[in-house]
Write a protein that holds these residues in place. Structure first.
Motif, PDB file in Angstrom:
ATOM      1  N   TYR A 264      11.290   8.346  16.549  1.00  0.00           N
ATOM      2  CA  TYR A 264      10.423   9.460  16.972  1.00  0.00           C
ATOM      3  C   TYR A 264      10.250  10.446  15.822  1.00  0.00           C
ATOM      4  O   TYR A 264       9.153  10.893  15.512  1.00  0.00           O
ATOM      5  CB  TYR A 264      11.011  10.228  18.162  1.00  0.00           C
ATOM      6  CG  TYR A 264      11.087   9.486  19.469  1.00  0.00           C
ATOM      7  CD1 TYR A 264      10.579   8.203  19.617  1.00  0.00           C
ATOM      8  CD2 TYR A 264      11.651  10.107  20.581  1.00  0.00           C
ATOM      9  CE1 TYR A 264      10.669   7.541  20.832  1.00  0.00           C
ATOM     10  CE2 TYR A 264      11.744   9.452  21.800  1.00  0.00           C
ATOM     11  CZ  TYR A 264      11.261   8.172  21.918  1.00  0.00           C
ATOM     12  OH  TYR A 264      11.361   7.530  23.125  1.00  0.00           O
ATOM     13  N   GLN A 265      11.388  10.811  15.209  1.00  0.00           N
ATOM     14  CA  GLN A 265      11.279  11.791  14.140  1.00  0.00           C
ATOM     15  C   GLN A 265      10.581  11.192  12.921  1.00  0.00           C
ATOM     16  O   GLN A 265       9.781  11.860  12.257  1.00  0.00           O
ATOM     17  CB  GLN A 265      12.663  12.314  13.735  1.00  0.00           C
ATOM     18  CG  GLN A 265      12.530  13.553  12.864  1.00  0.00           C
ATOM     19  CD  GLN A 265      13.856  14.034  12.263  1.00  0.00           C
ATOM     20  OE1 GLN A 265      14.904  13.430  12.492  1.00  0.00           O
ATOM     21  NE2 GLN A 265      13.780  15.104  11.496  1.00  0.00           N
ATOM     22  N   ALA A 266      10.870   9.905  12.678  1.00  0.00           N
ATOM     23  CA  ALA A 266      10.199   9.241  11.555  1.00  0.00           C
ATOM     24  C   ALA A 266       8.684   9.317  11.746  1.00  0.00           C
ATOM     25  O   ALA A 266       7.929   9.603  10.805  1.00  0.00           O
ATOM     26  CB  ALA A 266      10.667   7.795  11.458  1.00  0.00           C
ATOM     27  N   LEU A 267       8.256   9.113  12.981  1.00  0.00           N
ATOM     28  CA  LEU A 267       6.813   9.153  13.251  1.00  0.00           C
ATOM     29  C   LEU A 267       6.243  10.560  13.077  1.00  0.00           C
ATOM     30  O   LEU A 267       5.117  10.735  12.595  1.00  0.00           O
ATOM     31  CB  LEU A 267       6.533   8.619  14.666  1.00  0.00           C
ATOM     32  CG  LEU A 267       5.067   8.405  15.042  1.00  0.00           C
ATOM     33  CD1 LEU A 267       4.403   7.380  14.122  1.00  0.00           C
ATOM     34  CD2 LEU A 267       4.927   7.944  16.488  1.00  0.00           C
ATOM     35  N   GLU A 268       7.043  11.538  13.453  1.00  0.00           N
ATOM     36  CA  GLU A 268       6.599  12.927  13.215  1.00  0.00           C
ATOM     37  C   GLU A 268       6.357  13.148  11.726  1.00  0.00           C
ATOM     38  O   GLU A 268       5.428  13.842  11.318  1.00  0.00           O
ATOM     39  CB  GLU A 268       7.667  13.920  13.681  1.00  0.00           C
ATOM     40  CG  GLU A 268       7.780  14.100  15.178  1.00  0.00           C
ATOM     41  CD  GLU A 268       6.592  14.819  15.802  1.00  0.00           C
ATOM     42  OE1 GLU A 268       5.795  15.454  15.082  1.00  0.00           O
ATOM     43  OE2 GLU A 268       6.456  14.706  17.037  1.00  0.00           O
ATOM     44  N   ASN A 276       1.862   4.215   8.829  1.00  0.00           N
ATOM     45  CA  ASN A 276       2.508   4.774   7.640  1.00  0.00           C
ATOM     46  C   ASN A 276       4.034   4.796   7.722  1.00  0.00           C
ATOM     47  O   ASN A 276       4.696   5.279   6.802  1.00  0.00           O
ATOM     48  CB  ASN A 276       1.981   6.192   7.380  1.00  0.00           C
ATOM     49  CG  ASN A 276       0.496   6.164   7.018  1.00  0.00           C
ATOM     50  OD1 ASN A 276      -0.007   5.141   6.543  1.00  0.00           O
ATOM     51  ND2 ASN A 276      -0.202   7.269   7.267  1.00  0.00           N
ATOM     52  N   LEU A 277       4.584   4.302   8.826  1.00  0.00           N
ATOM     53  CA  LEU A 277       6.052   4.214   8.916  1.00  0.00           C
ATOM     54  C   LEU A 277       6.559   3.197   7.895  1.00  0.00           C
ATOM     55  O   LEU A 277       5.942   2.142   7.699  1.00  0.00           O
ATOM     56  CB  LEU A 277       6.462   3.749  10.316  1.00  0.00           C
ATOM     57  CG  LEU A 277       6.355   4.769  11.445  1.00  0.00           C
ATOM     58  CD1 LEU A 277       6.558   4.077  12.792  1.00  0.00           C
ATOM     59  CD2 LEU A 277       7.388   5.887  11.262  1.00  0.00           C
ATOM     60  N   THR A 278       7.705   3.540   7.261  1.00  0.00           N
ATOM     61  CA  THR A 278       8.311   2.590   6.312  1.00  0.00           C
ATOM     62  C   THR A 278       9.822   2.535   6.543  1.00  0.00           C
ATOM     63  O   THR A 278      10.403   3.459   7.116  1.00  0.00           O
ATOM     64  CB  THR A 278       8.093   3.026   4.846  1.00  0.00           C
ATOM     65  OG1 THR A 278       8.756   4.292   4.660  1.00  0.00           O
ATOM     66  CG2 THR A 278       6.619   3.149   4.505  1.00  0.00           C
ATOM     67  N   SER A 324       6.436   0.547  21.897  1.00  0.00           N
ATOM     68  CA  SER A 324       5.003   0.539  21.603  1.00  0.00           C
ATOM     69  C   SER A 324       4.745   0.895  20.139  1.00  0.00           C
ATOM     70  O   SER A 324       3.866   0.324  19.499  1.00  0.00           O
ATOM     71  CB  SER A 324       4.265   1.491  22.547  1.00  0.00           C
ATOM     72  OG  SER A 324       4.712   2.815  22.388  1.00  0.00           O
ATOM     73  N   ILE A 325       5.552   1.800  19.605  1.00  0.00           N
ATOM     74  CA  ILE A 325       5.393   2.161  18.190  1.00  0.00           C
ATOM     75  C   ILE A 325       5.647   0.938  17.300  1.00  0.00           C
ATOM     76  O   ILE A 325       4.850   0.596  16.421  1.00  0.00           O
ATOM     77  CB  ILE A 325       6.375   3.301  17.805  1.00  0.00           C
ATOM     78  CG1 ILE A 325       6.004   4.597  18.535  1.00  0.00           C
ATOM     79  CG2 ILE A 325       6.409   3.515  16.299  1.00  0.00           C
ATOM     80  CD1 ILE A 325       7.087   5.678  18.489  1.00  0.00           C
ATOM     81  N   MET A 326       6.756   0.244  17.571  1.00  0.00           N
ATOM     82  CA  MET A 326       7.119  -0.875  16.701  1.00  0.00           C
ATOM     83  C   MET A 326       6.164  -2.054  16.877  1.00  0.00           C
ATOM     84  O   MET A 326       5.843  -2.753  15.908  1.00  0.00           O
ATOM     85  CB  MET A 326       8.569  -1.306  16.952  1.00  0.00           C
ATOM     86  CG  MET A 326       9.608  -0.310  16.456  1.00  0.00           C
ATOM     87  SD  MET A 326       9.276   0.424  14.820  1.00  0.00           S
ATOM     88  CE  MET A 326       9.297  -1.041  13.765  1.00  0.00           C
ATOM     89  N   THR A 327       5.699  -2.271  18.105  1.00  0.00           N
ATOM     90  CA  THR A 327       4.736  -3.354  18.306  1.00  0.00           C
ATOM     91  C   THR A 327       3.448  -3.053  17.551  1.00  0.00           C
ATOM     92  O   THR A 327       2.887  -3.918  16.867  1.00  0.00           O
ATOM     93  CB  THR A 327       4.441  -3.530  19.817  1.00  0.00           C
ATOM     94  OG1 THR A 327       5.673  -3.749  20.493  1.00  0.00           O
ATOM     95  CG2 THR A 327       3.517  -4.702  20.057  1.00  0.00           C
TER      96      THR A 327
END
Lengths: 574, 574
Positions: A264-268, A276-278, A324-327
Motif C-alpha cells: 500500500y505504501q509502496a503504491l502511495e 511504476n511499482l518496482t 488486485s495491485i499485484m495482478t
C-alpha cells in the motif's frame, strides 16, 4: 490528545495484576475482576458465600494500569527491550537505513507531524539469527515464550485446571511453525502474544485512514481504543498522506503487535501508478517499516501471473487490494510478481528484525458465488510452498484466508489450509456467510468466524458494520471488536481451551443470583450492558423489565427450592 | 396510530407483485426489486446490459401494497376466510365461548381499549376435522399448501431453477408432521407460511409488554414493524394488564401467524399466584385465545414433577418462564403437571380451530454450564411422546429448543431432537454460544442459530440486544430481526435451498459494478446501508471511503480486463 482521557478509564471493579515468570524476570499483566458475595436467606438466616475473582485476558496494556504514566508524545514503556538486548544478538544502528525513512526525516516541513522521541533501530548482528522461530528450534525458551504461556492460562493454576500450555509447549509449537509470536525487535512496547490453533483464538482489528479522511490523532485514538475492547493485533491499513509518520505514532503507543501491507505504501510512493511499482521501491519500504517496528507484513506473494486468467470466471473478480495491485502489475508488465520472485530476498530482510509474514490471499473470494473456486485454492497451494521457504529462513508465517464463504464450504477451507500450508496458523477475514447484509457484516462474518475458529483458525480479522460502505468510526470499531471477541470466545469454548468457561460460569452464576453489577463487570462490554439495563429499569431489584417481577423464571426457579421443602414436609406429614 | 405512517413506507425500488395459484384461486404476494442496467465502456463504446428483477420473500403483508387500504381500527383484509368457509367444515359461533372472554366483553370500562370490529369466532362443526395436517393426510392440497409452495419458490420458475417444493411436496411434509402451516381459522388475516426443515428457515420475533412498561399502541406498532423487517411469525408474550385486548388488536392487524404462551395469561388471572393455577382456568384461557385467532401455543407439557430434582445440579436452574411456573406448581401441589395429564384434552380443543402446538422446552439450559444436561434431554423425550399424541389428533406440532449451547454441543441437540421427536420441526431460541456478552446476545445467538438452522432447525426465535437486560424497543427489534434474517439466510445457502443464492449473486454483481443503489436495495436493510454509506461519502463515485479511489480492489480488478488486452496485444506484437 483526547485519547489519554477516555482510554485510561479503568474497567469497572477491575484491577491490573501481574503474574511473575518462573524462568525469566517477567511480569505478565492481566485483569482481575472482583466479585461481590452471594447472599442467601436460608431458614431465615443470612448466609454469605464468597465468589472468587475472575482473571481476564487483557489486551489494553499499560493504559489500564494507573501506576504507569502514559504520555502519547513519548510512547509506551519499552517492555521487551532488555530481553532483546540481553540475548546479545542484535545491534543498535547509528541511524535508520531506508532511503525513504531518511528522506522523510530530512524534510523539516514534516517536523510538526513527527513523533519526537524516536530511537535508532535494532537489527540482527551480522551472522546472527534472532527470530522466535530460530530460538525455538534451538530449544531456547525466550521470555516472550514464557510470557505467552502465562498469559494463555490466566486463572488456571489458581483453580487447579489442567492445561497443556507450558513454556515448553509454546516453544515446541513455534519451532514446528504451528504458532507465531509476532515480535519485531523494534516494537519492544508490545506485550507478547501468540497466534496458533492450540491457543486462545485471537482477533485482529484494522484501522487506517484512506485518502479521503482521518488524521493521525484519530488513528492513534482508534488503535488504543481497539486494544481496550480486546483487539489482539492491529493492522494499520492507512493509504493516505503521511502514513510513515502516522505509523510511528501508532507503533510507539500500541501495546499489541502491529501489521501492515507494505505494498500500500509502496503504491502511495508512485502516486497510485501500479505499473511504476518496482522491487527496489518495495524493498526500501520493507526496511523502512521493519525499522519502525511493524511486527508482521501482509505479503501477497502467492498471486501469480497465471491466476489473472482464472479470475474471469468470477462474479466479483479480485477483492483483495494487494491481490488486485499485484495482478494488475503482472499483467501490465507481462511478467511474474516481484513478490514471488524475490521471496527469499524478502525473508532475508525480515529475519533481521523478526518480522513475521502474513501470506496474503489475493485471490480470496469477494462473494458467495466465488467461494472455494480454483483461483482461491491454487493460490493457497502457492502459499504453502512459500511457507516452507520462509521457514527455511526461520521466518515466522501465518496464512490469510477468506472472505465470503457459505457455511457448508467453510470446513473445506480449514482442511485445505492445514494440508496445503503445513499447519502454519490460519488467519481469516470473517468469513462472511452471506452477501445480502451490508451494514451488518460484523454479524454475517462473526457467524463464519466463530465456525472457522472452532475448526482451527488461529486468528480472525474483524469486520465492522461499515464493511463495504465506508471507514469505521469509534463506535464501529467497538462493535466490530465485540462481535469478534464473541466469535473467538465461542470458539475457545467449543475447542475446550483450558479455563475458557470460567468467565461464562461466573457471569451466569451472577445472573442467576441477581448480582447485576457482577454480571455486567464480567461481560465483554460492561458499559453497554449497564446502559441497556438502566434504559428499561427504574428499580434495582430481582428482575428486569424483560419479564417483570411475577414472570422472572430465575426468581421462580429459586423459589422452587423453598417450596420443595414445603412439599416434602407435607408429603412426610401424610 | 403512528404505525400506519412509518410502516407503509415502501421498500426502495420495490413493488408488491402477486403470483396466481394454479390449483386454487389464490394470489401470493412477494416483493419485486427492480435493478438498474449495467453500463460498461468496451472499446470506447457504451454497452448496456439489463439486470433481471429479483423477487424477495415478503413478510410485510398488505402494509406494503399501496392498493390496499389499511385501517388499524378495522384490521387487515380477511384473506383466508373464503378458503376456510368454502371447505364447509366450520361454523360461525353465535358468540365467543370462553368465560373470560365474555367477562371482558361485558366490562364496559374496557370499551375504550377494545378492538371495535370483532367478528364471531369460527369453530369446526361437530364431528369435522379441520387441521392442515388432517387435510394433508386425506391427500387434500389446501389453498394454504399451494400458497406456501409458491411463496417458497420465489423466482425459481422464472429463472428455471429446479425445485423440489411443489404443492404435493408441501402436502406430504405436513402429512408426515415434518412441517406445519400455523393457520388458526380465526386468524384469516395471516398469509400462509410453512415451518419445516425442507423449506426456507423461518424466524420468530417476540413482542409483549411486561407489567412494567408498554401500551397497546406500542405493541401493535412493534408487531407490524417486526414483520416489515422480516419476522415470519410473532409471539405475543405480554404479561401485563389488558393482554386480552392487546392481543385482539395485534391479531387483527398481523399478517403473520401469532403465537402465545397461554400459561402467562392464566397466571395473570390468578394474580401471579402459581399455586392457584388450575386446569379449568387454563382450559378457558385456551378457548379464549383459540377464538381470538392465536395460531400456535407454546405449551410446556413436557415439564414433569420428577424433573424438579434434576434441576438442582444446574448452575442457572430453570430459565424458561413456563418451565419454572409449571415446576413450581408441580412441587407445591406434589402432583403431575395438568398440562401433561390433560394433554389429550388440550388437543381436543386445539383441533377445533387448527391451532398448532409448540411444545415448550421448560428445561432449556440458561447457561453454557447447563447445556445438554440430563433434565434437558429427558424433557425432550417427553416432548417426543407428546408429539405422537398430538399427531393422533391431527394437531400440528413444533418442538422448542435451547437456549445457551456452546458450538460443539449444538449438533447433538439437532440429532436428538430429530430422533426423539420423530422429525417434527425444531424451533430454537438462538442458541447463544457464550454467556459473556449481555448487550450483544443477538450476535452470540445468531452464531448458534445459523449453525443449528443449517443442521435442520426449521425456525429460529430471535434474540435482541436487550436479552437478559430489558424489553426491546423498536431499534432493538430491527437489530434482532436483521441478525436472524442473516442467520436464516446463511442457513438457506448452506442447505442449498433452491434459488436462495439469487439475491446474493445479484447484490454482489451490483457491488462489483458500483451500482450502489441496487446493492442497497437488495440488502436486508436498505436504509441502514445507505445511511452508513452516506456517512463517509461526499461523492457518488466508483469507490467508498473504506479504500478511497486508488485502493479500490474492485475498480483495480475491472481495470485488469483492460490492461489484460493491452498485455495480450503487446504479447502478440512481440
Amino acid at each position: 490528545m483526547k485519547t489519554e482521557k477516555t482510554i485510561r478509564d479503568a474497567y469497572p471493579a477491575s484491577e491490573k495484576v501481574y503474574v511473575d515468570g518462573k524462568l525469566h524476570d517477567i511480569k505478565v499483566g492481566m485483569r482481575k475482576v472482583k466479585l461481590t458475595d452471594t447472599v442467601k436467606i436460608v431458614d431465615g438466616k443470612r448466609v454469605v458465600t464468597h465468589n472468587d475473582d475472575v482473571y481476564v485476558y487483557d489486551t489494553s496494556g499499560p493504559y489500564t494500569d494507573p501506576d504507569i504514566e502514559i504520555n502519547l508524545e513519548k510512547g509506551l514503556p519499552r517492555l521487551r527491550e532488555k530481553w532483546i538486548t540481553a540475548r546479545g544478538d542484535v545491534e543498535q544502528l547509528p541511524q535508520i537505513t531506508s532511503q525513504y525513512g531518511r528522506m522523510r526525516l530530512a524534510d523539516h516541513s514534516l517536523d510538526s507531524l513527527r513523533f519526537e522521541h524516536m530511537k535508532p533501530p535494532y537489527r540482527a548482528k551480522a551472522g546472527k539469527e534472532i527470530t522466535q522461530m530460530y530460538y525455538a528450534r534451538q530449544g531456547i525458551i525466550t521470555p516472550e515464550m514464557e510470557y505467552v504461556a502465562i498469559r494463555e492460562n490466566l486463572q488456571n493454576e489458581k483453580l487447579g485446571i489442567e492445561t497443556h500450555i507450558t513454556p515448553e509447549f509454546v516453544r515446541d509449537e513455534i519451532a514446528a511453525g504451528r504458532a507465531i509470536i509476532p515480535a519485531n525487535i523494534n516494537h519492544p512496547e508490545a506485550e507478547p502474544m501468540i497466534i496458533g490453533r492450540n491457543f486462545l483464538v485471537k482477533l485482529n482489528t484494522n484501522i487506517g485512514n484512506s485518502a479521503l479522511s482521518s488524521s493521525i490523532e484519530e488513528e492513534v485514538d482508534k488503535a488504543v481504543w481497539s486494544c481496550r475492547w480486546g483487539g489482539d493485533t492491529l493492522m494499520d491499513l492507512s493509504t493516505g498522506a503521511n502514513i510513515h509518520e502516522t505509523r510511528e505514532w501508532i507503533i510507539r503507543n500500541c501495546p499489541v503487535p502491529v501489521g501492515t501491507v507494505p505494498i500500500y505504501q509502496a503504491l502511495e510512493k508512485v502516486n497510485g501508478e501500479v505499473e511504476n511499482l518496482t522491487w527496489e521501491l518495495y524493498r526500501d519500504t520493507l526496511i523502512e517499516q521493519c525499522e519502525q517496528g511493524v511486527d508482521y507484513f501482509t505479503i501477497h506473494a502467492g498471486v501469480l501471473k497465471e491466476h489473472a486468467e482464472l479470475v474471469k470466471e468470477r462474479l466479483t473478480g479480485i477483492v483483495s487490494r494487494g491481490g488486485s495491485i499485484m495482478t494488475k502489475w503482472c499483467v501490465m508488465h507481462d511478467c511474474e510478481s516481484f513478490l514471488y520472485t524475490h521471496f527469499d530476498d524478502i525473508c532475508e530482510i525480515l529475519k533481521q528484525y523478526d518480522v513475521a509474514i502474513s501470506l496474503g490471499d489475493g485471490m480470496r473470494p469477494g462473494s458467495i458465488h466465488d467461494a472455494n473456486d480454483r483461483s482461491q485454492f491454487l493460490e493457497l497451494d502457492v502459499l504453502g510452498q512459500l511457507t516452507q521457504k520462509a521457514w527455511a529462513h526461520n521466518v515466522q508465517v501465518i496464512i490469510e484466508g477468506p472472505g465470503h464463504i457459505p457455511m457448508h464450504k467453510i470446513k473445506e477451507n480449514m482442511d485445505r489450509q492445514l494440508s496445503s500450508c503445513h499447519e502454519a496458523p490460519f488467519y481469516t477475514l470473517g468469513p462472511l456467510t452471506t452477501d445480502i447484509a451490508p451494514g451488518y457484516d460484523h454479524i454475517t462474518s462473526a457467524i463464519g468466524a466463530a465456525q472457522i475458529a472452532w475448526y482451527g483458525t488461529a486468528m480472525i480479522c474483524y469486520v465492522t458494520p461499515k464493511e463495504h460502505l465506508g471507514l469505521p468510526n469509534r463506535e464501529d470499531v467497538r462493535n466490530g471488536v465485540i462481535a469478534y471477541k464473541i466469535a473467538a470466545h465461542a470458539a475457545d469454548l467449543a475447542k475446550g481451551h483450558p479455563g475458557a468457561q470460567v468467565r461464562d460460569d461466573a457471569l451466569s452464576k451472577a445472573r442467576f443470583e441477581f448480582r447485576w453489577k457482577d454480571q455486567f463487570n464480567l461481560s465483554l462490554d460492561p458499559e453497554r450492558a449497564l446502559e441497556y439495563y438502566k434504559e428499561g429499569s427504574k428499580h434495582d431489584g430481582d428482575y428486569c423489565t424483560m419479564c417483570g417481577p411475577n414472570f422472572c423464571a430465575m426468581r421462580l426457579s429459586q423459589d422452587i427450592d423453598t417450596c420443595d421443602m414445603v412439599g416434602k414436609s407435607a408429603q412426610e406429614g401424610k
